[in-house]
Design an enzyme around this catalytic site. Structure first.
Site, PDB file in Angstrom:
ATOM      1  N   CYS A 162      40.702  40.894  49.766  1.00  0.00           N
ATOM      2  CA  CYS A 162      40.050  39.617  50.071  1.00  0.00           C
ATOM      3  C   CYS A 162      41.025  38.448  49.852  1.00  0.00           C
ATOM      4  O   CYS A 162      41.966  38.306  50.619  1.00  0.00           O
ATOM      5  CB  CYS A 162      38.757  39.490  49.263  1.00  0.00           C
ATOM      6  SG  CYS A 162      37.603  38.346  50.001  1.00  0.00           S
ATOM      7  N   HIS A 199      35.932  44.214  49.313  1.00  0.00           N
ATOM      8  CA  HIS A 199      36.125  44.684  47.939  1.00  0.00           C
ATOM      9  C   HIS A 199      35.629  46.120  47.843  1.00  0.00           C
ATOM     10  O   HIS A 199      34.428  46.339  47.756  1.00  0.00           O
ATOM     11  CB  HIS A 199      35.296  43.838  46.972  1.00  0.00           C
ATOM     12  CG  HIS A 199      35.741  42.418  46.869  1.00  0.00           C
ATOM     13  ND1 HIS A 199      36.678  42.001  45.967  1.00  0.00           N
ATOM     14  CD2 HIS A 199      35.377  41.320  47.567  1.00  0.00           C
ATOM     15  CE1 HIS A 199      36.873  40.704  46.102  1.00  0.00           C
ATOM     16  NE2 HIS A 199      36.106  40.273  47.065  1.00  0.00           N
ATOM     17  N   GLU A 242      36.156  47.991  45.239  1.00  0.00           N
ATOM     18  CA  GLU A 242      35.931  48.300  43.816  1.00  0.00           C
ATOM     19  C   GLU A 242      34.510  48.015  43.368  1.00  0.00           C
ATOM     20  O   GLU A 242      34.022  48.609  42.415  1.00  0.00           O
ATOM     21  CB  GLU A 242      36.946  47.536  42.945  1.00  0.00           C
ATOM     22  CG  GLU A 242      36.696  46.057  42.731  1.00  0.00           C
ATOM     23  CD  GLU A 242      37.091  45.172  43.914  1.00  0.00           C
ATOM     24  OE1 GLU A 242      37.516  45.700  44.958  1.00  0.00           O
ATOM     25  OE2 GLU A 242      36.939  43.939  43.795  1.00  0.00           O
TER      26      GLU A 242
HETATM   27  N1  GLN Z   1      37.180  32.836  50.459  1.00  0.00           N
HETATM   28  C1  GLN Z   1      38.121  33.185  49.446  1.00  0.00           C
HETATM   29  C2  GLN Z   1      39.510  32.590  49.747  1.00  0.00           C
HETATM   30  O1  GLN Z   1      39.692  31.907  50.671  1.00  0.00           O
HETATM   31  C3  GLN Z   1      38.238  34.691  49.275  1.00  0.00           C
HETATM   32  C4  GLN Z   1      36.968  35.275  48.694  1.00  0.00           C
HETATM   33  C5  GLN Z   1      37.152  36.571  47.949  1.00  0.00           C
HETATM   34  O2  GLN Z   1      38.256  36.912  47.495  1.00  0.00           O
HETATM   35  N2  GLN Z   1      36.069  37.307  47.761  1.00  0.00           N
HETATM   36  O3  GLN Z   1      40.435  32.828  49.029  1.00  0.00           O
END
Ligand code: GLN
Length: 179
Positions: free
Chosen positions: A61, A156, A158
């Site tokens: 992410c 994610h 995990e």
């Molecule tokens: N929207 C977040 C970002 O721009 C990422 C969100 C996440 O890691 N769950 O970094």
């Protein structure tokens, strides 16, 4: 997650700790904050150098955003560590309320499907020719990629106890013999 898979895991918060690890996971969170703090505390340059030297890194992410060479819908001045020849779009599915879970069929990972949680997640909008697309949603949007020793997922694994991406990463680390 790493501990449950039998791997020694340590937090990396200071630049000198980079030289102690043979692989690095950049977790979810907020890429704009990670960018600011990693530069402020002198972590960004050592991590970039380690990536260039072949350190295996898995970004989930926000971690994927940090690994991307190009970011759309970034904030002013936002930088990344880079290394993955991809363009990602931040918050591609909308706000926190648009977070969702879905099952991804990834044939090389076998059954059952990978249950993936997307939390204000990015998507990969385009990839360079050295990038392998590991998974995409039914509509074609790319959500998992690998390029050499760099692995990135929009979601994610995990959170649901899905271990296969972390196992894949552990194998990458073992094969890399980085340290
Ligand atoms: N929207 C977040 C970002 O721009 C990422 C969100 C996440 O890691 N769950 O970094």
């Amino acid at each position: 997650m790493l501990t449950s898979l039998g791997v020694a895991a340590v937090p990396v918060r200071h630049a000198k700790e980079i030289s102690d690890v043979s692989g690095l996971i950049i977790p979810g969170g907020e890429s704009t904050v990670m960018d600011k703090l990693s530069r402020l505390f002198g972590l960004a340059e050592p991590i970039k150098a380690a990536i260039a030297a072949g350190l295996p890194v898995y970004g989930t992410c926000a971690g994927l955003i940090m690994l991307a060479d190009r970011v759309l819908d970034s904030i002013d001045g936002q930088q990344t560590l880079g290394g993955l020849d991809v363009t990602v779009r931040r918050n591609a599915f909308g706000s926190q309320l648009d977070s969702f879970e879905t099952d991804l069929d990834i044939p090389e990972m076998g059954e059952p499907a990978v249950h993936a949680v997307f939390i204000r997640a990015p998507v990969v909008e385009s990839v360079g020719e050295l990038v392998t697309i590991v998974s995409a949603l039914d509509d074609g949007r790319i959500v998992a990629v690998q390029q050499g020793n760099l692995l990135g997922t929009s979601f994610h694994p995990e959170i649901t106890g899905e271990t296969r991406f972390h196992e894949r990463f552990i194998t990458m680390v073992e094969d890399a013999h980085f340290r």
